[in-house]
Design an enzyme around this catalytic site. Structure first.
Site, mmCIF file in Angstrom:
data_model
loop_
_atom_site.group_PDB
_atom_site.id
_atom_site.type_symbol
_atom_site.label_atom_id
_atom_site.label_comp_id
_atom_site.label_asym_id
_atom_site.label_seq_id
_atom_site.Cartn_x
_atom_site.Cartn_y
_atom_site.Cartn_z
ATOM 1 N N ASP A 652 0.835 -1.199 0.000
ATOM 2 C CA ASP A 652 0.000 0.000 0.000
ATOM 3 C C ASP A 652 0.873 1.253 0.000
ATOM 4 O OD1 ASP A 652 -2.638 1.369 0.361
ATOM 5 O OD2 ASP A 652 -1.695 1.991 2.232
ATOM 6 N N HIS A 655 4.453 4.216 -3.670
ATOM 7 C CA HIS A 655 5.325 5.266 -4.183
ATOM 8 C C HIS A 655 5.755 6.259 -3.120
ATOM 9 C CE1 HIS A 655 1.464 7.291 -4.297
ATOM 10 N NE2 HIS A 655 2.097 8.436 -4.386
ATOM 11 N N ASP A 753 -10.194 1.758 -4.617
ATOM 12 C CA ASP A 753 -9.905 3.167 -4.349
ATOM 13 C C ASP A 753 -10.770 4.108 -5.171
ATOM 14 O OD1 ASP A 753 -7.831 2.504 -2.603
ATOM 15 O OD2 ASP A 753 -6.423 2.282 -4.252
#
Length: 1633
Positions: A652, A655, A753
């Site tokens: 999760d 980045h 999401d």
């Protein structure tokens, strides 16, 4: 008919504050729609392609897939057929795939390896080989891929061994360093362990340091293997077969109810379940805000108070895996933890807080001020100034902006945390200067800026400091306007104060800029949430809906003033002012942790660039476990637990996770589960940056979202982008490097999401969009609720209702579950049966067709989806779409499906949704129609009868409505199948170099000599036309003619096209459009008797290729042509001497290139030979040597005297072609006249004698032949039929005047010694349109004192630098650019070498002469023996050619060089530094003082050496003009009409002599080892040129710094020859081992 299925709807979620999704703005066009039918299989692939820039229009149309359950296709029939297909696939793959799992990858200097991705299967062999950039270097290759039996440790590297191309070891365990002498050396590793591994090299002269930047590196990812099923009977889930469904674990309810809820995924055809974290959640109940990473969510207990353990969860997951065949992955959240995490109380150092990170204190103070403002707004305290509690208008925002700037920011004065106390320093300064000695320096304003603010690490008000001693040094100075010490003190202090005030003001301005930007960001958030019509229009102010986003926890601040809160920042209370995690808005570097201290004063927290998650704090790991021991240990245990339970993890917030942290923790996870499947979602908007994460972390699949597409065209592009290789893609060629790949995708029709697709598109688009995703050749997935038609976002924070159970509220009749199951099973079947190729076609603005193709069986599945991004007309009927055309026969309709409203308006908008209070529910007013595995006769979408047209089938649409999906299966026709079987066996035989077909080809090729091989491989357009057979180079439409008519012309393109699968290239288009290219190859070879068997072989090989679907032709054409090409190359090498035959690839490629220039040319034969010539006799049409291609390929321009003999050793002697060399030497000998060889041979009928150097190159070639050819001395006694036995004689026929060769040689020497003045015959425009009259006058002779041969005048140019001006406009016509009259340096070297050779022959009595003689004007006789002549030259050379350091000659601009000439008309030209002297140093090294020679070569290195060639003139010379353009029509006489041909452009052939000379004198000067390495380094460019030039040769010249020269021959004989001689010298030195 298939069952009618009632539809329930389920939706998905949008990640609050979702980022701009990757590639959202990428523009890619699908092929424009047309009214008429278009062939489905590739017809025209264009380079400016559609979905993929290199391979788009492979399929002219894309198909439909229908599946209907009928009695004729029972489940048993389906199972039988599928088993049969799998068996066939397996058998054929065992043939085709053999040896295709070896992948060659080059490693190069300076490669940014992290940004390039190579994905390989487990069990593959990796061959790492050096790139041309490493030639000459000594490297040590290391990898962290463990040795057999060892475990992976990221930081442990081992040295790899190297092998030669024949498999022999090139290095040893004790000495693993490799001296790179070619690119065909490799290191092989068998990859049997999943993960991502780094290979890097360091230069052997450096100390190995794994932490230092690599000199070159690459990463290789080995894909993991997912196993499911019971122990002992496990099956593998191929990655491209993954169908993953996401579930929010908090909505699964008690653990004892999970099975019924998870069964929905099983029954819907999914084989992987993605679970959000199973741990205890924080107070927000967000699925990703974990309170305790080491405890299971207590809500999973059957009743309150019961304990649930990880082992309990593991039992459920194990059952899914073993009994249901479902793998599982679970999120790991490494970046943050819930605010309520109890363990933070003991370990607050694990967060970014005001205590651990004082640089965040200004941002916290701003956050506190904003929180105070928000509280005041909620209390109504700002209503009187225009900011009410209900903010809903733009004017409210304007008033709020004013208050923030003037009422709140002014309270905290954040800039003061960056400023210094000016008066403190001024007072201290005054005190100090009074106690010090008066200064000696005067005040200098230029030094004031040396005093700068030094930030206070604690960020206290006015706490910044300065270098006070430096300030005293600079500011305690004399001022001219001060006349006593007190005045000076005050002046100095005032100056310092002004400077510090300016520094403070500068900081104030900078911080104010950040704060203004921060306020704007804050107001943008308020505007979206409370004012904008398209926003959520929040009306309340609460903890959940604060006016401003909270960036820090404010523990213990309730009721305190801002000043009190500020004071707490500096105390232990600051430990609990912790920074929240979140998303960074705008552009930020994902490779850097945004919470770490930045280089400047600004950071994302101060500038309010973060979309913060107020329920979680960001974790601060530091750089190593020692920085935060508890945190690293705690998170390691968490990750290991997850890896033990699940088959994979989803990283999760990947980045924003520090790379070194994720590396460490994932390594720990892989110790638990070596086959860990790692998934992540990245929003970097860069493939290169994505690859950094993939390579460093070993990410298996990156989540990609179909919902990011804004229309069907973009959705089709995404399918193509992430969906595999193009249809008809090329087969792997073991002789070509593997191409980098994009990261493997987990392509989701909806992620958890994002909002529901029903909210963003329409309910009717769910089925077609998910069908398009299912056709992608990658992992696919969805979110629970999508298939059930849930029409809203199932929010990870707010949603608390549970999922429905299978068999109760959810079953096969719910939503689109039945269709999704069919699509999921189809997706898996396509992956497991090897349908790895994809084509996407836009048939209509709303209709997309996707083709999946098996390169093994060449079966095809085509799916057509009618998308509905917007709601269609409620009564929409069938959409008119062009027919579906494909090559082959229809096997079945796999499925037909559609979704409609249960009403008289089938596409009406749904009624308002009724939300169940306790369970997640979807729409129920829709019905799904589904038919599976039906014949065409039962189709409801197509006409029931197909149209056949030859090999093609056409299906007409009659009822393709919005939301409809249809899929079909297509097979080859029987005739095509037979042809395909033949092609499979042939291409496999060629690729594996074994089998009867290969041996038959090898047998007929073994009968070909080099002349025939040259014709088969090369022959440029002009040469082909010269044959008079009507042939020419193959001209590819939209590309142009190939450079060669032979196979090399095709292979040069194929080596570029095939690794990239560039099926849109015009060559591929041409192959699909017709059989012309195949016919051209076979028919052309038929013209040559020796090649006729090969022509027949090609004709037979191409015949079945013409019968297969056109889209397959490029890949098999490449397999056949490249396979034959390899056999021809092998035969070329077999006919070469051992130096080449057993040599490296570079040597072999140069030797192969020599064949380009050696051919029998009808318009350019050698003169006639004596019938008395001893065997072997020359053929009627002799092989001649072309100076260069394409400009010097035929006619009188083909055979140049000097070019021929400069190139003769490299092209003929080193390649063992002694017979051809003999004929060429004798043929030119026949033309001797005036003691000279012709400049242009022109068949011997019209030779032109206007060069002084060719005869010396000819004589030197005789020397080389005699010394190197078997029985070479016999050449001297060969008879030569002289055409011009006397200077004034008319041409004689063969046998009219025969002489022995040594007589001809002696005549050449004798004429020079006697001296001769002559005028060219037919002088004038007939032979030269530009030369002045004086230029036709020639003079040659020998200087009586030095023995140097001389000749020429300032009006002609008798050496290789022979450019004659031709521009009337520029005034250079008839003016040679480089006369080089007098004694040219290279001619003296050649002269000396020849004389010593003649001396040796005389001493051995091989010739009847021992010298020369001449008569003077009075008849006096002068005799010189060869020895005397040579000694005279030797004693004079250094004196007259070397320019000493002490030379005072005015024109001697360079010292320590060898002159270019001696005795030129213009004396300054003697002293020019040019590239000619290394020739003398090579052919006659004994003429030179070794130290002088080395110094001169160093000067050449400094001033003349270019990337590929040698500058023809010193750049410091005023005549230097680097760029040659023969078409230049300017008035500049130095460059007009290419006058600067030899005045700077970098010619390639001289570099060969330069490098050879350096090797010779390096040995004499003790510099050999370093010079060998340097030589290889220089040759890197030549190797690269040989590998990449379509001509597969070396050019005549380049322009400045190796830049392309349009007027250069693209391949030149002497360029190739002299570089091959360099490699031969290196071989002789043992330097190529």
């Amino acid at each position: 008919m298939g069952a009618m299925v009632q539809v329930h709807a389920a939706t998905n979620t949008d990640k609050a504050n979702a980022q701009v999704k990757e590639e959202a703005a990428a523009a890619a066009a699908v092929r424009a729609t047309t009214a008429e039918p278009v062939n489905l299989m590739p017809i025209e692939l264009e380079s400016s392609c559609n979905y993929k820039c290199s391979a788009d229009k492979i399929m002219g149309n894309a198909g439909s897939n229908k599946i209907t359950i009928s009695s004729s296709n029972s489940p048993r029939d389906m199972l039988t057929r599928n088993k049969s297909m799998k068996k066939r696939h397996s058998e054929e793959h065992s043939i085709m795939g053999k040896d295709t799992d070896t992948h060659s990858i080059a490693i190069a200097e300076g490669t940014n390896a992290e940004h390039v991705l190579y994905r390989l299967k487990r069990g593959s062999k990796l061959c790492v080989h050096p790139d041309s950039s490493l030639l000459g270097r000594k490297i040590l290759l290391l990898t962290n891929y463990p040795a057999e039996g060892k475990k992976f440790v990221r930081t442990e590297y081992r040295a790899l061994s190297w092998q030669l191309k024949n498999g022999q070891a090139a290095t040893s365990v004790m000495h693993p360093e490799l001296h790179v002498v070619d690119t065909d050396i490799y290191s092989e590793v068998e990859l049997n362990m999943s993960g991502t591994y780094r290979f890097y090299f360091s230069f052997a002269d450096r100390e190995v340091n794994v932490n230092a930047p690599a000199d070159g590196a690459l990463y290789v990812q080995v894909e993991p293997t997912l196993h499911v099923g019971p122990a002992g009977a496990q099956k593998i889930i191929p990655l491209n077969s993954v169908r993953c469904q996401t579930v929010l674990t908090k909505l699964l309810g008690p653990l004892n109810s999970w099975e019924a809820k998870l069964r929905v995924a099983k029954e819907s055809g999914y084989n992987v379940i993605h679970f959000t974290p199973i741990q205890e959640l924080g107070g927000s109940r967000s699925a990703y805000s974990l309170r305790d990473q080491l405890k299971v969510n207590s809500h999973f207990a059957a009743k309150k108070g019961d304990k649930v353990t990880f082992e309990d969860v593991e039992k459920v997951i194990k059952k899914c895996r073993q009994e249901w065949g479902l793998a599982s992955i679970c999120d790991i959240v490494l970046n943050h933890t819930a605010n309520e995490s109890e363990w933070l109380l003991k370990h607050p150092d694990a967060t970014y807080s005001c205590a651990t990170c004082p640089y965040l204190r200004p941002a916290f103070l701003l956050d506190a001020a904003l929180a105070q403002c928000g509280a005041d707004i909620a209390a109504g305290s700002l209503e009187h100034v225009g900011v009410p509690a209900l903010i809903e208008q733009e004017c409210h925002l304007e008033a709020l902006k004013y208050q923030l700037h003037h009422a709140y920011l002014s309270k905290v004065n954040i800039h003061e945390l960056y400023q210094c106390d000016v008066m403190k320093y001024v007072n201290e300064f005054m005190a100090q200067v009074r106690t010090r000695e008066p200064p000696h320096n005067v005040a200098k304003h230029g030094r004031f800026q040396e005093v700068q603010l030094i930030q206070d690490p604690a960020y206290r008000r006015l706490g910044s400091t300065i270098d006070f001693e430096l300030a005293l040094e600079i500011f305690n100075a004399f001022h001219g306007d001060c006349f006593d010490e007190e005045a000076r003190f005050r002046k100095c202090a005032e100056t310092l104060r002004h400077h510090l005030d300016a520094l403070n003001e500068r900081v104030r301005d900078e911080i104010q800029g950040y704060l203004s930007y921060a306020v704007d960001n804050c107001l943008a958030g308020v505007r979206y949430e409370r004012v904008q019509q398209d926003g959520p229009r929040v009306r309340e102010i609460s903890i959940k809906h604060a006016v401003f986003m909270t960036y820090f926890t404010h523990t213990g601040t309730e009721g305190k003033s801002l000043s009190e809160i500020e004071a707490d920042m500096y105390t232990k209370a600051g430990e609990f002012f912790m920074a929240h995690n979140g998303w960074v808005m705008g552009s930020s570097d994902p490779l850097h942790d945004f919470a770490e201290q930045q280089s400047g004063r600004g950071n994302v927290y101060l500038k309010r660039e973060l979309i913060a998650w107020g329920d979680s704090v960001k974790l601060r790991f530091g750089q190593r476990p020692e920085d935060s021991p508890y945190l690293w240990q705690h998170m390691t245990e968490y990750v290991e637990t997850t890896a033990r339970i699940f088959d994979g993890v989803r990283l999760d917030n990947c980045h924003s996770t520090p790379l070194h942290v994720a590396e460490y923790l994932l390594d720990a996870a892989r110790k638990i589960n070596p086959e860990l499947y790692v998934v992540a979602e990245l929003f970097t908007n860069s493939d290169g940056t994505d690859n950094v994460f993939v390579n460093r972390l070993g990410i298996t699949s990156l989540i990609r979202e179909a919902l990011s597409a804004w229309d069907s065209h973009e959705q089709g592009r995404l399918v193509y982008r992430y969906g595999g290789a193009p249809v008809g893609g090329f087969y792997a060629n073991p002789n070509r490097d593997a191409a980098p790949t994009v990261a493997h995708a987990l392509f989701m029709d909806l992620t958890h999401d994002n909002p529901s697709a029903i909210e963003k598109r329409s309910v009717y688009d769910l089925l077609p969009s998910s069908a398009l995703v299912a056709m992608a050749c990658c992992a696919t997935g969805s979110n629970r609720g999508y298939d059930e038609l849930v029409p809203h976002h199932i929010h990870v924070v707010d949603e608390e209702r549970s999922y429905q159970e299978w068999g109760k509220a959810v079953d096969n009749n719910t939503g689109i579950i039945a269709a999704k199951r069919a699509l999921n099973l189809l997706h898996g079947q396509l992956a497991e049966e090897g349908f790895s190729q994809v084509y996407v076609d836009q048939m209509d603005p709303n209709v997309v067709a996707v083709t999946r193709h098996s390169p093994i069986t060449h079966q095809t599945v085509i799916l057509v989806a009618h998308t509905a991004f917007g709601y269609p007309d409620p009564n929409a009927g069938a959409t008119h779409v062009r027919p579906l055309c494909f090559e082959g026969v229809l096997d079945e309709i796999i499925l037909e499906a559609g979704l409609t409203m249960k009403s008289d308006k089938p596409f009406d908008r749904p009624a308002p949704f009724k939300r169940d209070e306790h369970a997640l529910n979807g729409f129920s007013q829709f019905q799904l129609s589904l038919q599976e595995h039906i014949p065409l006769a039962k189709s409801q979408i197509f006409e029931t009868k197909p149209t056949q047209n030859g090999h093609s089938t056409q299906l007409n649409f009659v009822n393709l409505r919005p939301g409809t999906v249809v899929a079909i299966r297509v097979s080859m026709q029987s005739q095509a199948r037979q042809s395909f079987d033949h092609l499979q066996k042939l291409s496999t035989a060629l690729r594996l170099a074994s089998g009867e077909q290969f041996e038959a080809l090898q047998a007929l090729v073994s009968k070909l000599d080099l002349t025939a091989l040259s014709r088969a491989l090369f022959s440029c357009d002009q040469e082909e036309r010269d044959m008079g057979l009507g042939g020419s180079a193959y001209d590819i439409p939209n590309f142009g003619p190939l450079v060669y008519c032979g196979l090399q012309g095709f292979v040069s393109l194929l080596t570029e096209i095939s690794p990239r699968d560039d099926l849109g290239h015009p060559l591929c288009n041409n192959l699909r459009d017709g059989n012309w290219m195949m016919d051209y190859i076979a028919d052309r070879l038929q013209h040559f008797e020796q090649l006729q068997p090969l022509a027949a072989w090609f004709k037979a090989a191409f015949e079945p290729l013409k019968n297969v679907p056109r889209y397959l032709i490029p890949c098999y054409f490449d397999a056949i042509v490249s396979g034959v090409y390899n056999v021809l190359l092998h035969q070329v090498n077999q006919l070469m001497p051992s130096f080449i035959r057993d040599g490296h690839l570079f040597t072999q490629s140069l030797a192969l290139a020599t064949l380009q220039f050696m051919a029998a040319c009808r318009s350019a034969n050698l003169p006639g030979f004596s019938n008395s010539l001893s065997p072997p006799k020359p053929p009627k049409q002799c092989v001649t040597l072309s100076a260069g291609l394409p400009h010097f390929s035929t006619g009188y321009m083909r055979c140049w005297g000097r070019d021929t003999f400069i190139a003769l050793r490299g092209t003929l002697l080193l390649t063992g072609r002694y017979a051809e060399a003999r004929f060429i030497i004798l043929g030119f000998a026949a033309c001797l006249r005036h003691g000279l060889m012709p400049n242009l041979l022109d068949n011997g009928t019209k030779p032109r004698f206007n060069c002084r150097d060719a005869v010396w190159w000819w004589l030197h070639s005789i020397k080389q032949y005699v010394l190197e050819a078997p029985q070479g001395a016999e050449l001297l006694k060969d008879k030569v039929s002289r055409i011009f036995p006397y200077d004034d004689s008319q041409p004689n026929a063969p046998d009219a005047f025969d002489q022995l060769l040594y007589d001809v040689m002696q005549e050449a020497l004798q004429v020079h010694f006697q001296g001769l003045q002559y005028r060219e015959r037919n002088a004038g425009h007939e032979i030269d349109a530009h030369m002045t009259d004086q230029g036709f006058n020639n003079h040659i002779g020998v200087h009586p004192e030095t023995g140097f041969v001389f000749g020429g005048n300032s009006a002609n140019c008798g050496t290789w630098m022979d450019k004659m001006g031709s521009s009337e406009k520029a005034g250079n016509r008839g003016r040679p650019s480089t006369p080089r009259d007098g004694s040219a340096v290279e001619l003296i070297g050649l002269q000396y070498a020849v004389l010593r050779f003649m001396q040796q022959l005389s001493e051995r009595r091989a010739i009847p002469f021992n010298g020369v003689e001449r008569k003077g004007p009075a008849g006096e006789l002068t005799k010189w023996s060869y020895q005397q002549w040579a000694e005279r030259i030797q004693s004079s050379f250094e004196t007259h050619f070397y320019v000493n350091e002490t030379d005072r000659t005015k024109v001697a601009n360079k010292k320590c060089i060898y002159k270019d000439c001696y005795g030129a008309t213009h004396d300054w030209t003697d002293f020019q530094l040019r590239c000619n002297f290394p020739i003398t140093l090579t052919v006659a090294p004994e003429l030179c003082n070794p130290q002088h020679a080395w110094l001169a070569l160093e000067k050449a290195k400094e001033h003349l050496l270019g990337p590929l060639g040698m500058k023809t003139l010193d750049p410091d010379d005023w005549n230097y003009r680097a760029n040659y353009d023969n078409s230049n029509d300017s008035s500049d006489c130095t460059i007009a009409h290419g006058a600067n041909y030899h005045q700077g452009p970098e010619w390639v052939w001289p570099i060969g002599f330069y490098l050879r000379a350096r090797l010779i004198f390096a040995k004499q000067c003790g510099r050999l080892d370093e010079t060998i390495a340097e030589t290889y380094a220089i040759l890197r460019a030549h190797l690269r040129e040989m590998q990449t030039s379509h001509w597969r040769g070396l050019p005549e010249l380049t322009n400045d710094k190796g830049s392309y020269c349009n007027d250069s021959c693209r391949t030149q004989a002497w360029s190739v020859a002299t570089v091959l001689e360099v490699l031969h010298d290196l071989h002789a030195l043992g330097a190529d081992i």
